[in-house]
Structures are given as C-alpha cells and as structure tokens.
Design a protein around this motif. Structure first.
Motif, PDB file in Angstrom:
ATOM      1  N   ASP A 195       0.810  -1.208   0.000  1.00 11.63           N
ATOM      2  CA  ASP A 195       0.000   0.000   0.000  1.00 11.63           C
ATOM      3  C   ASP A 195       0.850   1.267   0.000  1.00 11.63           C
ATOM      4  N   LEU A 196       2.122   1.167   0.443  1.00  9.95           N
ATOM      5  CA  LEU A 196       2.956   2.348   0.569  1.00  9.95           C
ATOM      6  C   LEU A 196       4.120   2.375  -0.413  1.00  9.95           C
ATOM      7  N   GLU A 197       4.554   1.234  -0.879  1.00 14.06           N
ATOM      8  CA  GLU A 197       5.736   1.181  -1.716  1.00 14.06           C
ATOM      9  C   GLU A 197       5.548   2.011  -2.982  1.00 14.06           C
ATOM     10  N   GLY A 198       6.524   2.856  -3.285  1.00 11.93           N
ATOM     11  CA  GLY A 198       6.473   3.699  -4.473  1.00 11.93           C
ATOM     12  C   GLY A 198       5.685   4.976  -4.303  1.00 11.93           C
TER      13      GLY A 198
ATOM     14  N   ILE B  12       2.247   9.304   1.642  1.00 15.17           N
ATOM     15  CA  ILE B  12       0.889   9.438   1.116  1.00 15.17           C
ATOM     16  C   ILE B  12       0.540   8.249   0.227  1.00 15.17           C
ATOM     17  N   ASN B  13      -0.714   8.189  -0.175  1.00  8.84           N
ATOM     18  CA  ASN B  13      -1.224   7.027  -0.900  1.00  8.84           C
ATOM     19  C   ASN B  13      -1.084   7.154  -2.411  1.00  8.84           C
ATOM     20  N   THR B  14      -0.320   8.109  -2.885  1.00 11.83           N
ATOM     21  CA  THR B  14      -0.214   8.316  -4.325  1.00 11.83           C
ATOM     22  C   THR B  14       1.089   9.024  -4.651  1.00 11.83           C
TER      23      THR B  14
ATOM     24  N   VAL C 270       4.588   7.166   9.266  1.00  8.30           N
ATOM     25  CA  VAL C 270       3.257   7.760   9.329  1.00  8.30           C
ATOM     26  C   VAL C 270       2.649   7.763   7.927  1.00  8.30           C
ATOM     27  N   ALA C 271       1.461   7.202   7.794  1.00 11.01           N
ATOM     28  CA  ALA C 271       0.774   7.134   6.509  1.00 11.01           C
ATOM     29  C   ALA C 271      -0.424   8.069   6.503  1.00 11.01           C
ATOM     30  N   GLY C 272      -0.656   8.703   5.367  1.00 13.90           N
ATOM     31  CA  GLY C 272      -1.776   9.622   5.234  1.00 13.90           C
ATOM     32  C   GLY C 272      -2.390   9.553   3.850  1.00 13.90           C
ATOM     33  N   THR C 273      -3.503  10.242   3.684  1.00 15.76           N
ATOM     34  CA  THR C 273      -4.232  10.259   2.420  1.00 15.76           C
ATOM     35  C   THR C 273      -4.386  11.693   1.941  1.00 15.76           C
TER      36      THR C 273
END
Length: 237
Positions: free
Chosen positions: A124-127, A142-144, A166-169
């Motif tokens: 979900d996070l790679e790249g 971020i997701n993109t 830390v992951a965010g959208t």
C-alpha cells in the motif's frame, strides 16, 4: 488576521486603475554583488539581483500568501525576498491549519518531497511519495504520487502518529471544512480591474451576493453561499 478570524475563503487584491504610479515608493534591499570581479571578468556565478516589488497589489498579495502559509512550509514556497524583509513584525494568524509539530491533527498541510517511500514489502505504501507535514523527523507517506514541491492537504488518522512510518491520504483542501467543520485558510487572487473580480470568480455560478461597504451603510445580510464584500473608499478600492 481579520480574514482568518471571520473565516474568509478568498481575498482578491484588485487594481482600481485610479491611482497614480508611486514614483518614490521603494523598499529595495539590493545585493551588493559586483557584476565583475577585481580583474574585470564578468561574474558568471553571481545570483540575480533581487529588488523589492514596485507594484503595491503584488506586494500586498505576497504578504497575504505568506501569512496564510503554515510556518513550516514557508521556506519551501517563499525564498528570501525584499518584500518579506519585515514580515517578522506581522502578527501570527494562529489559524487552525497552522498545526504545531506535536499536535495530532487529523488534517495537515504539506509539501511533496522528491524522494519515494523506499521500504519494500508494504504494497500500500511502496512507491508513494513522502510529504513534509511539519511533524518532527517524520515525513508522511501518502497514498499516491504527486509532483514534488506541490502543496497538498493530507488526512492522517490519529493512530498513525505513534508509528515509525506515518501514513496519510491526500484530500481536497475543502475536506477539513466539509467533514470536520474546520476553517482551513484563504486563497489569494489578483485581479487587473474591478470587472475581473467577477469575470474570474472561481466559484461555479459566481458570487450570489455582492456587498459594497460604506461608513453610511445600515443593511445587514446574513444568508449567502458565496458572498463578495468590497472594501475601500467611495471613489477608490
């Protein structure tokens, strides 16, 4: 500061085309670099000379944009400039989107960093790109992918703050107001004339209410979706 206190969405700086050029108006903080070295050879490494803006509309718009920008993003979007020489005397806005480093806010403004998230094994996070959201030593993944250097609004679940990564959208800048009821700053726009204020309105359908202020006014209007309030003297903006 008044725009922030009253939750203004847009500030338009327009040219009333009535004033005369300000011939003596200048705040030049010019660099003393020489065009040539001691041997008379042109200095190829000399940086371009910075001069203060002589256009009062552009100067005012730059100050408005600087004040609205969160403190931790200013060095990314506002390089040293003579127009910003005395911004230190301006009162801080303390706006809701000026989030402090240790505050676990659901939304944060950020700038996209050039590096990608390198860790493998997390599909979900790679790249994905990293974003500087003002969290100490913790860029948000971020997701993109976005263009580096772009400002964006990131939604961060509170449970993410304690994690190593830390992951965010990335969300719309309108999301904090629409889903959380938070005021999220204003946009600054330049208009060449009074007519351009209406012709270049960014809202679909335009402003449904236009109000011209005056010291003699005595009408109060409370209900409007996109209200435009024009300030200034009776003969000038």
């Amino acid at each position: 500061r008044a725009a922030t206190l009253y939750h203004v969405d847009e500030v338009v700086v327009y040219n009333d085309q009535l004033s005369t050029p300000l011939k003596g108006w200048s705040r030049d903080m010019r660099r003393n670099d020489k065009d040539k070295d001691d041997n008379g050879i042109p200095n190829a490494t000399k940086e371009p000379e910075l001069k203060a803006t002589r256009d009062p509309q552009l100067f005012f718009a730059r100050l408005l944009q600087y004040a609205e920008c969160p403190q931790y993003l200013r060095r990314h979007f506002f390089p040293m400039h003579p127009d910003l020489q005395y911004v230190g005397v301006m009162n801080p806005l303390d706006a809701p989107h000026h989030v402090r480093a240790g505050e676990e806010s659901v939304y944060r403004e950020g700038v996209v960093l050039p590096e990608l998230f390198p860790k493998k094994g997390e599909e979900d996070l790679e790249g994905s790109h990293k974003v500087n959201c003002g969290i100490l030593k913790k860029p948000v993944v971020i997701n993109t992918r976005l263009t580096p250097g772009v400002r964006c609004t990131v939604q961060i679940p509170k449970g993410e703050y304690g994690k190593k990564n830390v992951a965010g959208t990335v969300v719309s800048p309108d999301a904090p107001r629409e889903f959380d009821g938070r005021y999220w700053g204003y946009q600054t726009r330049l208009a060449d004339s009074l007519a351009k204020i209406f012709d270049e309105c960014p809202y679909e359908g335009g402003y449904d209410l236009k109000v011209g202020t005056s010291e003699r006014g005595d009408v109060s209007i409370d209900d409007a979706k996109f209200a435009l309030v024009k300030g200034g003297k009776e003969t000038k903006g």
